[in-house]
Design an enzyme around this catalytic site. Sequence first.
Site, PDB file in Angstrom:
ATOM      1  N   ASP A 117       0.830  -1.216   0.000  1.00  0.00           N
ATOM      2  CA  ASP A 117       0.000   0.000   0.000  1.00  0.00           C
ATOM      3  C   ASP A 117       0.862   1.264   0.000  1.00  0.00           C
ATOM      4  O   ASP A 117       2.082   1.188  -0.173  1.00  0.00           O
ATOM      5  CB  ASP A 117      -0.967  -0.033   1.197  1.00  0.00           C
ATOM      6  CG  ASP A 117      -0.244  -0.074   2.544  1.00  0.00           C
ATOM      7  OD1 ASP A 117       0.971   0.176   2.602  1.00  0.00           O
ATOM      8  OD2 ASP A 117      -0.918  -0.354   3.560  1.00  0.00           O
ATOM      9  N   GLU A 124       3.752   1.057   2.162  1.00  0.00           N
ATOM     10  CA  GLU A 124       4.673  -0.019   1.837  1.00  0.00           C
ATOM     11  C   GLU A 124       4.512  -1.181   2.801  1.00  0.00           C
ATOM     12  O   GLU A 124       5.472  -1.765   3.279  1.00  0.00           O
ATOM     13  CB  GLU A 124       6.079   0.573   1.747  1.00  0.00           C
ATOM     14  CG  GLU A 124       5.973   1.724   0.759  1.00  0.00           C
ATOM     15  CD  GLU A 124       7.176   2.622   0.549  1.00  0.00           C
ATOM     16  OE1 GLU A 124       7.491   2.821  -0.619  1.00  0.00           O
ATOM     17  OE2 GLU A 124       7.750   3.119   1.495  1.00  0.00           O
ATOM     18  N   GLU A 183       8.244  14.541   7.715  1.00  0.00           N
ATOM     19  CA  GLU A 183       7.275  13.510   7.340  1.00  0.00           C
ATOM     20  C   GLU A 183       6.214  13.364   8.420  1.00  0.00           C
ATOM     21  O   GLU A 183       5.030  13.231   8.130  1.00  0.00           O
ATOM     22  CB  GLU A 183       8.020  12.178   7.152  1.00  0.00           C
ATOM     23  CG  GLU A 183       7.152  11.030   6.694  1.00  0.00           C
ATOM     24  CD  GLU A 183       7.970   9.773   6.428  1.00  0.00           C
ATOM     25  OE1 GLU A 183       8.600   9.246   7.371  1.00  0.00           O
ATOM     26  OE2 GLU A 183       7.997   9.309   5.276  1.00  0.00           O
TER      27      GLU A 183
HETATM   28  C1  BGC Z   1       6.086   6.188   3.071  1.00  0.00           C
HETATM   29  C2  BGC Z   1       5.717   6.269   1.613  1.00  0.00           C
HETATM   30  C3  BGC Z   1       6.526   7.314   0.902  1.00  0.00           C
HETATM   31  C4  BGC Z   1       8.003   7.164   1.168  1.00  0.00           C
HETATM   32  C5  BGC Z   1       8.807   8.312   0.595  1.00  0.00           C
HETATM   33  C6  BGC Z   1       7.579   6.038   3.216  1.00  0.00           C
HETATM   34  O1  BGC Z   1       7.896   6.046   4.585  1.00  0.00           O
HETATM   35  O2  BGC Z   1       5.466   5.060   3.664  1.00  0.00           O
HETATM   36  O3  BGC Z   1       4.367   6.572   1.464  1.00  0.00           O
HETATM   37  O4  BGC Z   1       6.267   7.211  -0.471  1.00  0.00           O
HETATM   38  O5  BGC Z   1       8.216   7.123   2.556  1.00  0.00           O
HETATM   39  O6  BGC Z   1       8.365   9.537   1.083  1.00  0.00           O
END
Ligand code: BGC
Length: 374
Positions: free
Chosen positions: A170, A173, A327
């Site tokens: 998903d 990941e 993030e």
């Molecule tokens: C997230 C992803 C994202 C990636 C890069 C991962 O930790 O689960 O959704 O695409 O980081 O930002």
Amino acid sequence: MTEVVNRPPTDELVRLARSSSALILSLQDESGAYPASPTFSAYRGYSWLRDGAFIADGMSAIGEIDSAERFFGWCSRVITDRSAQIFVIVDAAADGSPVADSEMLGTRFTLAGDDGSDDWWDFQLDGYGTWLWAVSDHALRHGHPLDQWLPAIELTVDYLVSSWSRPCFDWWEENPDRVHVSTLGCIAAGLDRIARAGVLDAPRHHRAVEVLDAIRALIATDGMADGHLVKWLGSSDVDSSLAALIFPLAVIDGTAASCTIAAIDSQLNVDGGVHRYRTDTFYGGGQWPLLSCMLGLGFVALGEPARALEQLRWAASTVTAAGEMPEQVANHLREPAMRDEWIERWGAVATPLLWSHAMYIRLAVELGIMGNDA
Ligand code: BGC
């Protein structure tokens, strides 16, 4: 676009949208790729189709046309360079003997467009839908033709039409054995927009619309519980990524949209900061500014701009002294004990995360706080 009434936006919110687009521009690679996060150990040197498509959409919406198109050029090269692999995947699916997950296309590529040598949870379909969606909405928004990207668009449609129903990792990941409603929504958005753009030949157009209808039917049955969208087919939980299906992907409306936004709001939103899902433990399971903005976009779509502005303000509050959005933040953790384990494994939370900045831009633009030049 919605006007914000009663609570005039502050200059600071506008300034952050501008500095966000400047930051994204300064970090965009000369190849056109948007790095997910320039310095974070696990993401450094890679660009994701999912993150990148949302980043390009934000840049397109704020008027950074060239930046968005350079990213679409990078996507086009990544995809056309893999045309032989796509032909094998499509033929195998048509023969009833689909290739293994490990033979499917990747979810992230190096900035130069190679597969890279680091292991990753690679088989994810959503990014192929989001790039189709982003490039189509961009072309419509700015009145540009899609011709230069057409070979890659056609390959992507064929890839998705052949493989859309396969379980895969998903957005986070995780859960590779499930069919995720967010992933289906991303594929639906891509097929819907590209079909509407009218650039596909008749047989391909027909196949795209057939799959779109099948996805819609599947979501309406196994993809819902208690009136709202669910994390994966057959589940009853929500995941904040589902907010994107209401807006900007705009594949769900009506009662399903309002119930989904209400469920995310009541179960995963704490004072404006939005968690990914109830049992998240990644870095302790904190609050993600990009998801706060996605929920905000959902509020805009439902005609609740004041709630949307609260979400924008919360996202703005996560910016560091250096002007970078992370993030996630640790104000409210679902599983505090897990935070240190991730810090030991991968280092401090990814900062800046370009996707966070992009969703902030997208919500600021949609709220109409950028004036006439966005
Ligand atoms: C997230 C992803 C994202 C990636 C890069 C991962 O930790 O689960 O959704 O695409 O980081 O930002």
